[in-house]
Design an enzyme around this catalytic site. Structure first.
Site, PDB file in Angstrom:
ATOM      1  N   LYS A  38      30.928  50.018  40.764  1.00  0.00           N
ATOM      2  CA  LYS A  38      32.212  50.365  41.381  1.00  0.00           C
ATOM      3  C   LYS A  38      33.281  49.317  41.015  1.00  0.00           C
ATOM      4  O   LYS A  38      32.955  48.217  40.555  1.00  0.00           O
ATOM      5  CB  LYS A  38      32.043  50.437  42.896  1.00  0.00           C
ATOM      6  CG  LYS A  38      31.640  49.111  43.554  1.00  0.00           C
ATOM      7  CD  LYS A  38      31.164  49.318  44.983  1.00  0.00           C
ATOM      8  CE  LYS A  38      30.735  47.983  45.591  1.00  0.00           C
ATOM      9  NZ  LYS A  38      30.059  48.175  46.885  1.00  0.00           N
ATOM     10  N   TYR A 264      58.854  28.462  42.683  1.00  0.00           N
ATOM     11  CA  TYR A 264      59.590  29.122  43.761  1.00  0.00           C
ATOM     12  C   TYR A 264      59.453  28.356  45.071  1.00  0.00           C
ATOM     13  O   TYR A 264      58.398  27.799  45.367  1.00  0.00           O
ATOM     14  CB  TYR A 264      59.052  30.538  43.970  1.00  0.00           C
ATOM     15  CG  TYR A 264      59.472  31.523  42.889  1.00  0.00           C
ATOM     16  CD1 TYR A 264      60.792  31.615  42.462  1.00  0.00           C
ATOM     17  CD2 TYR A 264      58.540  32.379  42.329  1.00  0.00           C
ATOM     18  CE1 TYR A 264      61.169  32.535  41.491  1.00  0.00           C
ATOM     19  CE2 TYR A 264      58.897  33.309  41.366  1.00  0.00           C
ATOM     20  CZ  TYR A 264      60.221  33.379  40.946  1.00  0.00           C
ATOM     21  OH  TYR A 264      60.580  34.281  40.002  1.00  0.00           O
ATOM     22  N   MET A 313      54.578  35.914  40.068  1.00  0.00           N
ATOM     23  CA  MET A 313      54.018  37.211  39.702  1.00  0.00           C
ATOM     24  C   MET A 313      53.319  37.158  38.334  1.00  0.00           C
ATOM     25  O   MET A 313      52.224  37.685  38.162  1.00  0.00           O
ATOM     26  CB  MET A 313      55.110  38.286  39.673  1.00  0.00           C
ATOM     27  CG  MET A 313      54.547  39.683  39.466  1.00  0.00           C
ATOM     28  SD  MET A 313      55.816  40.951  39.377  1.00  0.00           S
ATOM     29  CE  MET A 313      56.515  40.885  41.008  1.00  0.00           C
TER      30      MET A 313
HETATM   31  C1  LIG Z   1      28.867  47.329  46.888  1.00  0.00           C
HETATM   32  C2  LIG Z   1      27.576  47.767  47.460  1.00  0.00           C
HETATM   33  C3  LIG Z   1      26.359  47.278  46.964  1.00  0.00           C
HETATM   34  C4  LIG Z   1      26.261  46.133  45.984  1.00  0.00           C
HETATM   35  O1  LIG Z   1      26.131  44.905  46.682  1.00  0.00           O
HETATM   36  P1  LIG Z   1      25.942  43.520  45.903  1.00  0.00           P
HETATM   37  O2  LIG Z   1      25.949  42.498  46.977  1.00  0.00           O
HETATM   38  O3  LIG Z   1      27.116  43.398  44.980  1.00  0.00           O
HETATM   39  O4  LIG Z   1      24.661  43.612  45.163  1.00  0.00           O
HETATM   40  C5  LIG Z   1      25.190  47.851  47.423  1.00  0.00           C
HETATM   41  N1  LIG Z   1      25.220  48.836  48.362  1.00  0.00           N
HETATM   42  C6  LIG Z   1      26.368  49.296  48.886  1.00  0.00           C
HETATM   43  C7  LIG Z   1      26.326  50.364  49.927  1.00  0.00           C
HETATM   44  C8  LIG Z   1      27.586  48.772  48.474  1.00  0.00           C
HETATM   45  O5  LIG Z   1      28.721  49.215  49.019  1.00  0.00           O
END
Ligand SMILES: *Cc1c(COP(=O)(O)O)cnc(C)c1O
Length: 369
Positions: A38, A264, A313
């Site tokens: 993801k 800034y 930025m």
């Molecule tokens: C993101 C996620 C993982 C991965 O976890 P890690 O700590 O990066 O291994 C596993 N299960 C679910 C449900 C997640 O949302």
């Protein structure tokens, strides 16, 4: 690794393969491995990472949203893909692209059943998520009856796995809580088996779970951060290799007089004669303002150079006083020599956040195949 001419996130697929094999060595050969890709594979390059893992014969992928699964299918990925947090508005597309939803609430189950029926599905693979203490997504144990009633005499769906997620698998002080979560999950799977007459695949461990609770592997484990080279533990980190290395270059060097300010809001005031360097990397690239004002450092010619003043930025300024460097020189922000965990800790956050924050504006470069 190659020198860069602009801000570049270098992605090392040999490191990915090393981490994958390391994590596989920690699990039973029969236990399946779900690679969590993801958020652009934790900020790296989702398609490249997934293709490499598919070539290594990973069993499953997980993404958060349908959109991410669609990107993988568009790229030709054929391995099964679990969508952890799908929304009903995307259910038709999910089915069209052979993505497998996490069914995490009564509402989601009803809505998905409706779409599956409309699209005349039979035995469509779904994964049922149970809440065992994270209190984020998932059915409660006492929903099993509801689920079985909904599916009674219906053939649209096939539950291929049941799963849960740990709240503190990296924290040794929460061992009891984690063991209770595992026990609760075990109980749920038993009740499920009784009601449904079979046991689907079961999975609860994330990366730190794999490393700390190997008794709870069940039929599958899910790993994200470990694949990218971080294990929420110094000893483990030394066994893993960072996949992503963020590099940039020095755009300009300034000699600053005492009591001048930099950036800034004049947030930095020089106490004496200083030398600063300006880098083409800012909060729009993912380096948030919390990294500024001396909180984190980058590496120039092997030496630590703090980020001074407010992060802009498109730029940050660093203090390179006493470091022999010139315009055009390479700067290491995080990666193999300055771990993302170390860089992130300066800003009171974790590797997960800085890795996934690196924006799509930053060039990605694959440095090994
Ligand atoms: C993101 C996620 C993982 C991965 O976890 P890690 O700590 O990066 O291994 C596993 N299960 C679910 C449900 C997640 O949302």
């Amino acid at each position: 690794m190659d020198k860069v001419g602009e801000t570049t996130l270098q992605i090392d697929l040999n490191a990915l393969e090393h981490n994958y094999r390391y994590l596989k060595s920690k699990i039973n050969p029969k236990t399946k491995f779900m690679a969590v890709v993801k958020a652009f594979a934790y900020g790296s390059d989702m398609v490249t990472i997934a293709k490499k893992l598919e070539a290594l014969q990973v069993d499953y992928f997980a993404v958060a949203y349908v959109k991410e699964g669609v990107l993988l299918r568009d790229a030709g990925i054929e391995t099964p893909i679990l969508v952890l947090h799908p929304q009903p508005v995307n259910f038709e597309e999910l089915i069209d692209r052979c993505l497998e939803p996490s069914i995490y609430s009564p509402n989601i189950l009803k809505q998905f059943l409706e779409v599956a029926q409309k699209k005349q599905q039979k035995g469509y693979p779904v994964h049922v998520k149970f809440n065992t203490g994270l209190n984020r997504l998932g059915f409660w144990e006492n929903d099993i009856d509801f689920i079985s009633k909904q599916l009674e005499e219906r053939h649209e769906l096939k539950i291929v796995s049941i799963f849960s997620h740990l709240a503190a698998s990296e924290d040794a002080n929460e061992k009891e809580f984690t063991q209770n979560q595992i026990a609760a999950f075990d109980k749920i799977t038993g009740e499920f088996e009784e009601k449904f007459g079979y046991t689907p695949m079961r999975h609860i461990l994330n990366t730190s779970g794999i490393l700390n609770y190997d008794e709870a592997q069940f039929e599958m484990v899910r790993s994200g951060i470990g694949l990218y080279g971080y294990g929420n533990d110094k000893a483990i980190d030394s066994q893993l290799k960072p996949v992503a290395t963020l590099k940039t270059i020095i755009s300009q060097i300034h000699k600053i007089e005492p009591n001048e300010t930099v950036g800034y809001n004049r947030a930095y005031t020089s106490a004496g004669y200083r030398q600063t360097a300006t880098l083409p990397l800012g909060h729009a690239d993912g380096i948030g303002r919390q990294y500024g004002n001396g909180n984190s450092f980058v590496v120039v010619q092997g030496k630590k150079a703090p980020i001074i003043g407010n992060v802009c930025m498109d730029m940050i300024m660093i203090d390179v006083t006493g470091i022999e460097c010139k315009e055009g020189d390479e700067v290491l922000v995080f990666g193999s020599e300055n771990s993302a965990e170390t860089f992130a800790s300066g800003a009171n956050t974790i590797s997960y956040e800085i890795l996934t924050a690196i924006s799509q504006r930053v060039k990605r470069e694959i440095v090994s195949y």
